[in-house]
Scaffold this motif. Structure first.
Motif, short mmCIF file in Angstrom:
data_model
loop_
_atom_site.label_atom_id
_atom_site.label_comp_id
_atom_site.label_asym_id
_atom_site.label_seq_id
_atom_site.Cartn_x
_atom_site.Cartn_y
_atom_site.Cartn_z
N PHE A 56 -5.20 -5.09 11.31
CA PHE A 56 -5.24 -6.33 10.55
C PHE A 56 -6.03 -6.13 9.25
O PHE A 56 -5.59 -6.54 8.16
CB PHE A 56 -5.89 -7.43 11.40
N ILE A 57 -7.18 -5.48 9.36
CA ILE A 57 -8.02 -5.21 8.18
C ILE A 57 -7.30 -4.26 7.22
O ILE A 57 -7.28 -4.47 6.00
CB ILE A 57 -9.38 -4.62 8.61
N ALA A 58 -6.66 -3.20 7.78
CA ALA A 58 -5.95 -2.24 6.95
C ALA A 58 -4.81 -2.91 6.19
O ALA A 58 -4.60 -2.66 5.00
CB ALA A 58 -5.40 -1.10 7.83
N SER A 59 -4.08 -3.79 6.87
CA SER A 59 -2.97 -4.50 6.23
C SER A 59 -3.47 -5.39 5.10
O SER A 59 -2.85 -5.48 4.03
CB SER A 59 -2.22 -5.35 7.26
N GLN A 118 -2.51 -7.60 -0.80
CA GLN A 118 -3.36 -8.77 -1.06
C GLN A 118 -2.71 -10.07 -0.59
O GLN A 118 -3.39 -11.08 -0.40
CB GLN A 118 -3.67 -8.87 -2.55
N ASN A 119 -1.39 -10.03 -0.38
CA ASN A 119 -0.70 -11.23 0.12
C ASN A 119 -0.60 -11.29 1.64
O ASN A 119 -0.05 -12.24 2.20
CB ASN A 119 0.73 -11.28 -0.46
N PHE A 120 -1.15 -10.27 2.31
CA PHE A 120 -0.99 -10.17 3.76
C PHE A 120 -1.54 -11.39 4.50
O PHE A 120 -0.93 -11.88 5.45
CB PHE A 120 -1.68 -8.89 4.27
N LEU A 121 -2.71 -11.87 4.07
CA LEU A 121 -3.38 -12.96 4.80
C LEU A 121 -2.79 -14.34 4.55
O LEU A 121 -3.22 -15.32 5.16
CB LEU A 121 -4.88 -12.97 4.45
N LYS A 122 -1.82 -14.42 3.65
CA LYS A 122 -1.19 -15.72 3.41
C LYS A 122 -0.45 -16.17 4.66
O LYS A 122 0.25 -15.36 5.31
CB LYS A 122 -0.23 -15.63 2.22
N GLN A 138 2.24 -17.76 5.25
CA GLN A 138 3.68 -17.52 5.28
C GLN A 138 4.01 -16.08 5.63
O GLN A 138 4.95 -15.80 6.37
CB GLN A 138 4.29 -17.88 3.92
N ASN A 139 3.20 -15.15 5.12
CA ASN A 139 3.42 -13.74 5.43
C ASN A 139 3.15 -13.45 6.90
O ASN A 139 3.91 -12.71 7.56
CB ASN A 139 2.53 -12.85 4.56
N LEU A 140 2.08 -14.04 7.44
CA LEU A 140 1.75 -13.84 8.86
C LEU A 140 2.85 -14.43 9.75
O LEU A 140 3.22 -13.83 10.77
CB LEU A 140 0.40 -14.49 9.18
N LEU A 141 3.38 -15.57 9.38
CA LEU A 141 4.47 -16.19 10.14
C LEU A 141 5.74 -15.34 10.05
O LEU A 141 6.49 -15.23 11.03
CB LEU A 141 4.75 -17.61 9.63
N ASN A 142 5.96 -14.72 8.89
CA ASN A 142 7.13 -13.84 8.73
C ASN A 142 7.04 -12.62 9.65
O ASN A 142 8.05 -12.19 10.23
CB ASN A 142 7.27 -13.38 7.28
N ILE A 143 5.83 -12.07 9.80
CA ILE A 143 5.63 -10.93 10.70
C ILE A 143 5.92 -11.34 12.14
O ILE A 143 6.60 -10.63 12.89
CB ILE A 143 4.21 -10.36 10.56
N LEU A 144 5.42 -12.52 12.54
CA LEU A 144 5.68 -13.03 13.89
C LEU A 144 7.17 -13.27 14.10
O LEU A 144 7.72 -12.99 15.18
CB LEU A 144 4.90 -14.33 14.13
N LYS A 145 7.83 -13.76 13.06
CA LYS A 145 9.28 -14.00 13.16
C LYS A 145 10.03 -12.68 13.33
O LYS A 145 10.99 -12.60 14.10
CB LYS A 145 9.76 -14.73 11.90
N ILE A 171 2.79 -1.97 7.60
CA ILE A 171 1.99 -1.06 6.79
C ILE A 171 2.85 0.11 6.28
O ILE A 171 2.80 0.47 5.10
CB ILE A 171 0.79 -0.51 7.60
N LEU A 172 3.66 0.68 7.18
CA LEU A 172 4.51 1.81 6.79
C LEU A 172 5.54 1.40 5.74
O LEU A 172 5.85 2.18 4.82
CB LEU A 172 5.21 2.38 8.02
N ASN A 173 6.06 0.18 5.86
CA ASN A 173 7.01 -0.32 4.86
C ASN A 173 6.32 -0.51 3.51
O ASN A 173 6.89 -0.18 2.46
CB ASN A 173 7.63 -1.63 5.32
N LEU A 174 5.09 -1.04 3.55
CA LEU A 174 4.35 -1.25 2.31
C LEU A 174 4.04 0.09 1.63
O LEU A 174 3.97 0.18 0.40
CB LEU A 174 3.04 -2.00 2.59
N LEU A 175 3.84 1.12 2.46
CA LEU A 175 3.54 2.46 1.91
C LEU A 175 4.83 3.24 1.61
O LEU A 175 4.77 4.42 1.24
CB LEU A 175 2.68 3.25 2.91
#
Length: 319
Positions: free
Chosen positions: A27-30, A35-39, A41-48, A283-287
């Motif tokens: 969670f911290i690494a992400s 910088q948009n990770f903690l928004k 909408q982004n967290l809900l998208n990951i759950l989706k 994380i891998l997609n972001l990298l």
């Protein structure tokens, strides 16, 4: 002696808190990478994104805890998705499409259980056979082409209840149902008993073969439900989608602390494991890491989780 005690203490800490620690680190690494990770909408998208795999993982949890496994879940999910889409196109009935999708999953699950109990096949072999059967059926039904025109079910896959996406609501509902079954029902007691010591379960009066068929059928219901949700998300029945979902689900279950040797595990652990796998993929997609390397990471995760599980059990025996 002191080293042995220290190892035991570390293994106990991992068993209790390991996945939470891993989740926090990821969670911290992400958050640091994006910088948009903690928004929200982004967290809900990951759950989706993890919702379909987690629903499948609900069934896999019951199976793996009871000492079994289902390798056909991905393609049975695909079969349920395509038949559900076909029924929706033919009849226009959303409830009927949902019921058909779930029933197909249950039928495949029951057949898996029947092969395991009646013909004494190993679950690995029985479900591997079902994988080929399901793939053949779905290819015959669709002729290898996607089934479109299923927008009537869009809400189930893309709608929201308040700010929460419907697939996420269904995912948490599935997790809650399995958590109740495994903790408060006789079936749940039998799941742990069969996985812990099948001979002892038989000696105590558990109808093991009956319970195994029941577990496979119930697991199939969740696979069928996952197929319906996937169809609603994609608004199509795609015969090329779903293959490999079973390995993502198994990864989530094992990373979440469920023992491959049976008798240990919870569906909440599987949920956390699914979130961990989702965060790693994120994380891998972001990298910009390629899909091939992501598969390697998942393989290492399974191997690592099983190795730690085996080591923990060996330490307990030597204590």
């Amino acid at each position: 002696m002191k080293d042995t005690q220290q190892k035991m203490k570390l293994s106990t800490i991992y068993r209790k808190y390991g996945i939470i620690i891993i989740l926090v680190i990821l969670f911290i690494a992400s958050a640091l990478i994006n910088q948009n990770f903690l928004k929200p909408q982004n967290l809900l998208n990951i759950l989706k994104q993890i919702s379909v795999v987690t629903i499948i993982a609900c069934g896999e949890t019951m199976l793996i805890v009871s000492g079994m496994i289902d390798l056909s879940a991905g393609l049975v999910c695909t079969t349920s998705m395509c038949f559900s889409a076909g029924v929706l196109v033919a009849t226009g009935s959303v409830p009927l499409a949902i019921v058909v999708g779930i029933l197909i999953g249950m039928a495949a699950g029951w057949l898996n259980g029947f092969m395991v109990t009646q013909f004494k096949l190993q679950p690995f072999i029985a479900t591997l056979a079902m994988t080929n059967v399901a793939e053949g059926i779905v290819q015959l039904y669709t002729n290898g082409k996607s089934i479109g025109g299923v927008t009537k079910i869009r809400f189930l896959g893309q709608g929201s209840i308040g700010p929460i996406p419907v697939p996420v609501v269904i995912m948490f509902a599935a997790v809650a149902i399995v958590a109740v079954i495994m903790k408060y029902t006789q079936l749940g007691i039998n799941i742990y008993a069969i996985g812990g010591n099948e001979k002892a379960a038989i000696a105590s009066g558990v109808r093991v073969n009956h319970e195994k068929r029941k577990i496979f059928t119930l697991s199939g219901a969740f696979v069928g439900l996952a197929g319906v949700v996937l169809m609603a998300r994609l608004m199509a029945g795609m015969p090329s989608v779903g293959d490999g979902y079973e390995f993502d689900a198994i990864t989530a279950v094992v990373v979440g602390g469920t023992s491959f040797l049976g008798g240990i595990g919870t569906v909440t652990g599987a949920l956390i494991g699914s979130i961990i796998v989702g965060l790693i993929n994120n994380i891998l997609n972001l990298l910009h890491v390629s899909t091939q390397y992501q598969l390697i990471v998942k393989g290492v995760l399974i191997a690592g989780a099983v190795t730690i599980d085996m080591k923990t059990k060996e330490d307990k025996k030597s204590q």
